[in-house]
Write a protein that holds these residues in place. Structure first.
Motif, PDB file in Angstrom:
ATOM      1  N   THR A 130       0.956  -1.176  -0.286  1.00  0.00           N
ATOM      2  CA  THR A 130      -0.009   0.031  -0.061  1.00  0.00           C
ATOM      3  C   THR A 130       0.683   1.455  -0.062  1.00  0.00           C
ATOM      4  O   THR A 130       0.594   2.042  -0.652  1.00  0.00           O
ATOM      5  N   LEU A 131       1.843   1.459   0.951  1.00  0.00           N
ATOM      6  CA  LEU A 131       2.792   2.453   0.992  1.00  0.00           C
ATOM      7  C   LEU A 131       3.499   2.694  -0.389  1.00  0.00           C
ATOM      8  O   LEU A 131       3.600   3.985  -0.827  1.00  0.00           O
ATOM      9  N   GLU A 132       4.090   1.611  -0.946  1.00  0.00           N
ATOM     10  CA  GLU A 132       4.723   1.968  -2.202  1.00  0.00           C
ATOM     11  C   GLU A 132       3.849   1.982  -3.428  1.00  0.00           C
ATOM     12  O   GLU A 132       4.446   3.038  -4.376  1.00  0.00           O
ATOM     13  N   ARG A 133       2.804   1.418  -3.643  1.00  0.00           N
ATOM     14  CA  ARG A 133       2.023   1.531  -4.756  1.00  0.00           C
ATOM     15  C   ARG A 133       0.892   1.997  -4.518  1.00  0.00           C
ATOM     16  O   ARG A 133       0.317   2.315  -5.795  1.00  0.00           O
ATOM     17  N   GLY A 134       0.316   2.293  -3.341  1.00  0.00           N
ATOM     18  CA  GLY A 134      -1.173   3.084  -3.186  1.00  0.00           C
ATOM     19  C   GLY A 134      -1.033   4.305  -3.686  1.00  0.00           C
ATOM     20  O   GLY A 134      -0.247   4.926  -3.517  1.00  0.00           O
ATOM     21  N   THR A 135      -2.438   4.496  -4.020  1.00  0.00           N
ATOM     22  CA  THR A 135      -2.910   6.076  -4.314  1.00  0.00           C
ATOM     23  C   THR A 135      -2.701   6.795  -3.052  1.00  0.00           C
ATOM     24  O   THR A 135      -2.731   6.349  -1.959  1.00  0.00           O
ATOM     25  N   PRO A 136      -2.743   8.338  -2.930  1.00  0.00           N
ATOM     26  CA  PRO A 136      -3.039   8.886  -1.743  1.00  0.00           C
ATOM     27  C   PRO A 136      -3.991   8.582  -0.950  1.00  0.00           C
ATOM     28  O   PRO A 136      -3.989   8.456   0.294  1.00  0.00           O
ATOM     29  N   ALA A 137      -5.183   8.236  -1.475  1.00  0.00           N
ATOM     30  CA  ALA A 137      -6.276   7.585  -0.636  1.00  0.00           C
ATOM     31  C   ALA A 137      -6.200   6.228  -0.172  1.00  0.00           C
ATOM     32  O   ALA A 137      -6.460   5.896   1.249  1.00  0.00           O
ATOM     33  N   ALA A 138      -5.263   5.565  -0.670  1.00  0.00           N
ATOM     34  CA  ALA A 138      -5.113   4.369   0.089  1.00  0.00           C
ATOM     35  C   ALA A 138      -3.917   4.343   0.970  1.00  0.00           C
ATOM     36  O   ALA A 138      -4.096   3.786   2.130  1.00  0.00           O
ATOM     37  N   VAL A 139      -2.967   5.099   0.846  1.00  0.00           N
ATOM     38  CA  VAL A 139      -2.029   5.549   1.997  1.00  0.00           C
ATOM     39  C   VAL A 139      -2.599   6.300   3.161  1.00  0.00           C
ATOM     40  O   VAL A 139      -2.357   5.933   4.234  1.00  0.00           O
ATOM     41  N   SER A 140      -3.878   6.948   2.703  1.00  0.00           N
ATOM     42  CA  SER A 140      -4.527   7.604   3.819  1.00  0.00           C
ATOM     43  C   SER A 140      -5.041   6.430   5.089  1.00  0.00           C
ATOM     44  O   SER A 140      -5.043   6.804   6.184  1.00  0.00           O
ATOM     45  N   ALA A 141      -5.514   5.279   4.654  1.00  0.00           N
ATOM     46  CA  ALA A 141      -5.732   4.367   5.406  1.00  0.00           C
ATOM     47  C   ALA A 141      -4.725   3.742   6.258  1.00  0.00           C
ATOM     48  O   ALA A 141      -4.999   3.410   7.357  1.00  0.00           O
ATOM     49  N   LEU A 142      -3.717   4.024   5.924  1.00  0.00           N
ATOM     50  CA  LEU A 142      -2.578   3.316   6.784  1.00  0.00           C
ATOM     51  C   LEU A 142      -2.305   4.549   7.743  1.00  0.00           C
ATOM     52  O   LEU A 142      -2.125   4.107   8.994  1.00  0.00           O
ATOM     53  N   VAL A 143      -2.361   5.729   7.353  1.00  0.00           N
ATOM     54  CA  VAL A 143      -2.130   7.039   8.316  1.00  0.00           C
ATOM     55  C   VAL A 143      -2.988   6.753   9.453  1.00  0.00           C
ATOM     56  O   VAL A 143      -3.065   6.880  10.810  1.00  0.00           O
ATOM     57  N   ARG A 144      -4.289   6.395   8.984  1.00  0.00           N
ATOM     58  CA  ARG A 144      -5.527   6.691   9.742  1.00  0.00           C
ATOM     59  C   ARG A 144      -5.591   5.253  11.014  1.00  0.00           C
ATOM     60  O   ARG A 144      -5.908   5.490  11.967  1.00  0.00           O
ATOM     61  N   ILE A 145      -5.125   4.261  10.229  1.00  0.00           N
ATOM     62  CA  ILE A 145      -4.982   3.106  11.078  1.00  0.00           C
ATOM     63  C   ILE A 145      -3.951   3.323  12.358  1.00  0.00           C
ATOM     64  O   ILE A 145      -4.596   3.185  13.527  1.00  0.00           O
ATOM     65  N   ALA A 146      -2.901   3.853  12.092  1.00  0.00           N
ATOM     66  CA  ALA A 146      -1.954   4.206  12.961  1.00  0.00           C
ATOM     67  C   ALA A 146      -2.301   5.283  13.861  1.00  0.00           C
ATOM     68  O   ALA A 146      -2.327   5.324  15.301  1.00  0.00           O
ATOM     69  N   ALA A 147      -3.058   6.297  13.453  1.00  0.00           N
ATOM     70  CA  ALA A 147      -3.484   7.555  14.081  1.00  0.00           C
ATOM     71  C   ALA A 147      -4.582   7.326  15.381  1.00  0.00           C
ATOM     72  O   ALA A 147      -4.637   7.770  16.364  1.00  0.00           O
TER      73      ALA A 147
END
Length: 315
Positions: free
Chosen positions: A284-301
């Motif tokens: 997700t971080l390497e290939r994902g769109t900004p919308a996909a990357v947002s999921a990673l940040v929100r999970i951690a947040a």
């Protein structure tokens, strides 16, 4: 001994847009002078190719003084446009022991869009083609002003936006200038017809989730350097976010991770999944769109920045 050639002050110098990236400002100068990016760099007294492999990170005092004499820009104005601006918070590897940004600073960082940029098409249109430095950090995934997720690929050719290796730098401020034909090398490739899709017309996913906006604003506040106490806290919290994200990208299931997220974000995450045996968030971080990357940040947040609306403190 030969006298040093006097530095000529440029007649008209576009003022940097608030938060603008240095590569964008140089391309704006190039557009105003009607020259190539490489020619604009030479006019500004900066050696090197148009690839910006050097000038994105740091300029030495002599280069900053040369820019001041040619353009009237103060060193602080120029440094605000460089990756080194984030050294006190999210890019500490750029700083030397004395806290200054190293002259030879290079960084390979998974959260850095070093070779390209994401963008808010509405912001690009409103600013007349200015691209923000913050868009080159994957921590920036949406525009809180226009409530859209950033875009980082052209919908026509599918290639990354604002590619740093393109010689026609000034043109990509408002259009995708990637070669329409992907095959070929050298002059054959350089002579290929460019894509030309207008950035302002690129579709951006609307943000319909208050949590996404709140997390983006919280993270943005951490990214911007301030006093020593703020910078230390920001580094600590950002590192905690990174560690949690590193952990979730190795989990074998998405169970519970994407709860309360928009369907468009969930779809974006699924589009980045690799082989069936790989963890679902591995790419997700390497290939994902900004919308996909947002999921990673929100999970951690939800664990670190636990006062996010809809997410309670870590239990």
């Amino acid at each position: 001994m030969a006298e040093e050639e006097p530095v000529r002050r440029l007649g008209v110098v576009p003022a940097p847009f608030p938060g603008e990236a240095f590569v964008s400002w140089v391309d704006t100068v190039a557009a105003s002078l009607r020259v190539s990016r490489a020619a604009a760099l030479r006019t500004l007294g900066l050696p090197g190719s148009a690839s910006f492999s050097t000038h994105q990170f740091h300029l030495n005092p002599e280069q900053l003084e040369g820019l001041r004499r040619r353009t009237g820009l103060r060193p602080a104005q120029v440094e605000r446009m460089l990756f080194g601006f984030y050294a006190p918070t999210v890019l500490p590897q750029l700083a030397e022991d004395n806290g200054r940004v190293g002259q030879g600073a290079r960084v390979s960082q998974p959260w850095l869009r070093r070779d390209h940029s994401a963008a808010c098409p509405l912001c690009v249109e409103a600013s007349g083609g200015r691209w923000l430095l913050g868009w080159r950090l994957k921590w920036t995934f949406l525009c809180a002003d226009h409530l859209v997720y950033l875009v980082d690929r052209c919908p026509r050719c599918g290639l990354r936006l604002y590619w740093r290796l393109e010689a026609t730098g000034a043109g990509q401020r408002t259009r995708c200038v990637r070669p329409a034909a992907r095959n070929g090398r050298g002059a054959r490739r350089l002579g290929a017809t460019v894509c030309g899709f207008p950035v302002a017309e690129m579709p951006a996913l609307p943000v319909g989730d208050e949590e996404a906006v709140h997390v983006q604003r919280r993270v943005q506040a951490l990214l911007i350097p301030a006093d020593v106490s703020h910078n230390e806290t920001s580094r600590r919290l950002l590192q905690q976010l990174v560690l949690i994200i590193r952990d979730v990208t190795h989990r074998k299931t998405l169970a519970g991770l994407l709860d309360r997220m928009e369907s468009t974000v969930i779809d974006a995450v699924h589009e980045t999944q690799g082989q069936p045996w790989q963890p679902p968030l591995a790419w997700t971080l390497e290939r994902g769109t900004p919308a996909a990357v947002s999921a990673l940040v929100r999970i951690a947040a939800r664990s670190v920045l636990w006062d996010t609306p809809g997410a309670g403190p870590p239990g």
